[in-house]
Scaffold this active site. Structure first.
Site, PDB file in Angstrom:
ATOM      1  N   THR A 177       0.873  -1.179   0.000  1.00 17.58           N
ATOM      2  CA  THR A 177       0.000   0.000   0.000  1.00 17.58           C
ATOM      3  C   THR A 177       0.907   1.226   0.000  1.00 17.58           C
ATOM      4  O   THR A 177       2.008   1.186   0.555  1.00 17.58           O
ATOM      5  CB  THR A 177      -0.882  -0.021   1.258  1.00 17.58           C
ATOM      6  OG1 THR A 177      -1.831  -1.065   1.119  1.00 17.58           O
ATOM      7  CG2 THR A 177      -1.610   1.303   1.481  1.00 17.58           C
ATOM      8  N   ARG A 205     -14.920  -5.962  -0.833  1.00 20.58           N
ATOM      9  CA  ARG A 205     -14.302  -5.596   0.455  1.00 20.58           C
ATOM     10  C   ARG A 205     -13.626  -4.229   0.330  1.00 20.58           C
ATOM     11  O   ARG A 205     -12.896  -3.954  -0.619  1.00 20.58           O
ATOM     12  CB  ARG A 205     -13.270  -6.647   0.852  1.00 20.58           C
ATOM     13  CG  ARG A 205     -12.542  -6.369   2.182  1.00 20.58           C
ATOM     14  CD  ARG A 205     -11.212  -5.698   1.976  1.00 20.58           C
ATOM     15  NE  ARG A 205     -10.455  -5.535   3.223  1.00 20.58           N
ATOM     16  CZ  ARG A 205      -9.309  -4.874   3.322  1.00 20.58           C
ATOM     17  NH1 ARG A 205      -8.774  -4.315   2.233  1.00 20.58           N
ATOM     18  NH2 ARG A 205      -8.684  -4.750   4.477  1.00 20.58           N
ATOM     19  N   ASP A 208      -9.218   0.317   4.942  1.00 19.93           N
ATOM     20  CA  ASP A 208      -9.118   1.632   5.605  1.00 19.93           C
ATOM     21  C   ASP A 208      -8.682   2.748   4.647  1.00 19.93           C
ATOM     22  O   ASP A 208      -8.993   3.920   4.874  1.00 19.93           O
ATOM     23  CB  ASP A 208      -8.085   1.549   6.727  1.00 19.93           C
ATOM     24  CG  ASP A 208      -6.721   1.138   6.168  1.00 19.93           C
ATOM     25  OD1 ASP A 208      -6.648   0.079   5.516  1.00 19.93           O
ATOM     26  OD2 ASP A 208      -5.752   1.895   6.335  1.00 19.93           O
ATOM     27  N   THR A 228      -1.025   2.245   6.945  1.00 21.64           N
ATOM     28  CA  THR A 228      -0.943   1.004   6.163  1.00 21.64           C
ATOM     29  C   THR A 228      -0.936  -0.177   7.122  1.00 21.64           C
ATOM     30  O   THR A 228      -0.436  -0.067   8.250  1.00 21.64           O
ATOM     31  CB  THR A 228       0.329   0.980   5.288  1.00 21.64           C
ATOM     32  OG1 THR A 228       0.546  -0.356   4.806  1.00 21.64           O
ATOM     33  CG2 THR A 228       1.570   1.428   6.046  1.00 21.64           C
ATOM     34  N   GLY A 229      -1.482  -1.289   6.672  1.00 21.43           N
ATOM     35  CA  GLY A 229      -1.530  -2.474   7.515  1.00 21.43           C
ATOM     36  C   GLY A 229      -2.906  -3.104   7.453  1.00 21.43           C
ATOM     37  O   GLY A 229      -3.611  -2.985   6.447  1.00 21.43           O
ATOM     38  N   HIS A 230      -3.301  -3.725   8.540  1.00 23.94           N
ATOM     39  CA  HIS A 230      -4.546  -4.480   8.565  1.00 23.94           C
ATOM     40  C   HIS A 230      -5.743  -3.535   8.617  1.00 23.94           C
ATOM     41  O   HIS A 230      -6.086  -2.975   9.652  1.00 23.94           O
ATOM     42  CB  HIS A 230      -4.538  -5.434   9.758  1.00 23.94           C
ATOM     43  CG  HIS A 230      -5.657  -6.407   9.716  1.00 23.94           C
ATOM     44  ND1 HIS A 230      -6.380  -6.770  10.815  1.00 23.94           N
ATOM     45  CD2 HIS A 230      -6.214  -7.071   8.671  1.00 23.94           C
ATOM     46  CE1 HIS A 230      -7.326  -7.627  10.455  1.00 23.94           C
ATOM     47  NE2 HIS A 230      -7.243  -7.827   9.171  1.00 23.94           N
TER      48      HIS A 230
HETATM   49  N1  ASP Z   1      -4.538  -1.131   4.677  1.00 24.10           N
HETATM   50  C1  ASP Z   1      -4.687  -1.857   3.443  1.00 24.10           C
HETATM   51  C2  ASP Z   1      -6.023  -2.558   3.455  1.00 24.10           C
HETATM   52  O1  ASP Z   1      -6.366  -3.157   4.440  1.00 24.10           O
HETATM   53  C3  ASP Z   1      -3.626  -2.878   3.202  1.00 24.10           C
HETATM   54  C4  ASP Z   1      -2.198  -2.464   3.514  1.00 24.10           C
HETATM   55  O2  ASP Z   1      -1.942  -1.368   3.981  1.00 24.10           O
HETATM   56  O3  ASP Z   1      -1.292  -3.244   3.241  1.00 24.10           O
HETATM   57  O4  ASP Z   1      -6.683  -2.527   2.446  1.00 24.10           O
END
Ligand code: ASP
Length: 305
Positions: A177, A205, A208, A228-230
């Protein structure tokens, strides 16, 4: 607070103008990491060119994210990950800290630069977030051209989908991301974030990244933030807004660390945060093994992972 969840952080002091970009939190292999850092350096340089010429923080973060979307190493724009149907669905948002205007697109069909469409949602519609077919229709009306999916889908994205489907999991892309935060010479801040989301995600889906307050936030009174992340964890704790608010009193680096520690303690979610505070200071933190990043200011450059 479980501050020990934080695996790395970085800070830069106040300056006239500054930009900080990330290439996604995750676990990028040592082999691929240099390419991710170089991509971030190119994006930060493109944003810095806008700021050095007296341009706005808003234009700088858009430009930096476009560079990262065009780089197939990252999970945004070209090279984005695939959903359960083998299709690209893109999420992106941008926010201006002076006006609190924001624009976003989510579950968007392949278009080359979703961040430019998010900016157009902000500038040319009365809405903040457009989804799916409606977002695509808006983009077409505004003169954006639908991309041939095969021109944006990489072999790596196909391989990642096959691996996730073999394990019957939905997985984060290992650091891909992208996002940018900036403060311009007039003291305005802005933030932008763009992603393909998660590998093998359900069709429809939304994470964030396109959500104001979760993946992106900017307020001249506090700071600009991209996360960035979950995504599901970040939405639940309004991570970008939480981190921006904390930066007002605690400084950018501490705010990045504390907000990620809070998210980890409350949801077990991991990720990364970048911040540009109203005085031009920068801060970042991650709770993952890697997060590529690069910064450029009126006084110098830095990068890492
Ligand atoms: N935050 C992003 C999502 O959940 C994924 C990521 O940052 O790697 O879509």
């Amino acid at each position: 607070m479980a501050e020990d969840a934080v695996t790395a952080s970085w800070a830069h002091g106040a300056c006239a103008w500054s930009i900080l970009v990330h290439g996604g939190a995750g676990d990028v292999s040592a082999e691929h990491l240099p390419r991710h850092v170089e991509g971030c350096e190119r994006a930060a340089a493109a944003g810095a060119a806008v700021l050095a010429a007296g341009g706005s923080a808003l234009d700088a973060v858009q430009r930096a994210v476009e560079v990262l979307e065009d780089d197939a190493s990252f999970n945004a724009g070209t090279g984005a990950c695939l959903n359960e149907d083998g299709a690209i669905e893109l999420d992106a948002s941008i926010m201006d800290g002076t006006t609190l205007q924001a624009g976003g697109v989510c579950a968007l069909a392949p278009f080359k630069n979703p961040i430019a469409i998010a900016r157009r949602v902000m500038d040319a519609s009365s809405h903040v977030l457009l989804a799916g077919e409606g977002a695509a229709r808006f983009a077409l009306e505004q003169g954006f051209v639908r991309a041939d999916p095969s021109s944006m889908i990489t072999d790596l994205a196909r391989a990642r989908l096959a691996a996730a489907q073999a394990k019957q999991t939905t997985e984060g892309w290992a650091g891909g991301t992208v996002g940018a935060v900036a403060r311009d010479a007039s003291g305005r801040v802005a933030a932008a974030t763009s992603t393909g989301g998660m590998v093998n995600k359900r069709a429809g889906r939304v994470g964030d990244s396109p959500i104001v307050g979760a993946g992106t936030y900017a307020d001249d009174a506090t700071a600009a933030c991209s996360t960035t992340g979950h995504g599901e964890a970040m939405i639940r704790v309004c991570l970008a807004k939480t981190a921006s608010d904390a930066a007002r009193t605690d400084g950018a680096e501490h705010a990045a660390r504390a907000s990620l520690a809070m998210m980890h303690a409350r949801t077990s979610g991991t990720g990364g945060v970048i911040l540009a505070a109203r005085d031009g200071s920068l801060g970042l933190a991650r709770t993952t093994r890697t997060m590529s990043w690069a910064a450029a200011t009126d006084t110098g450059r830095a990068s890492g992972a």
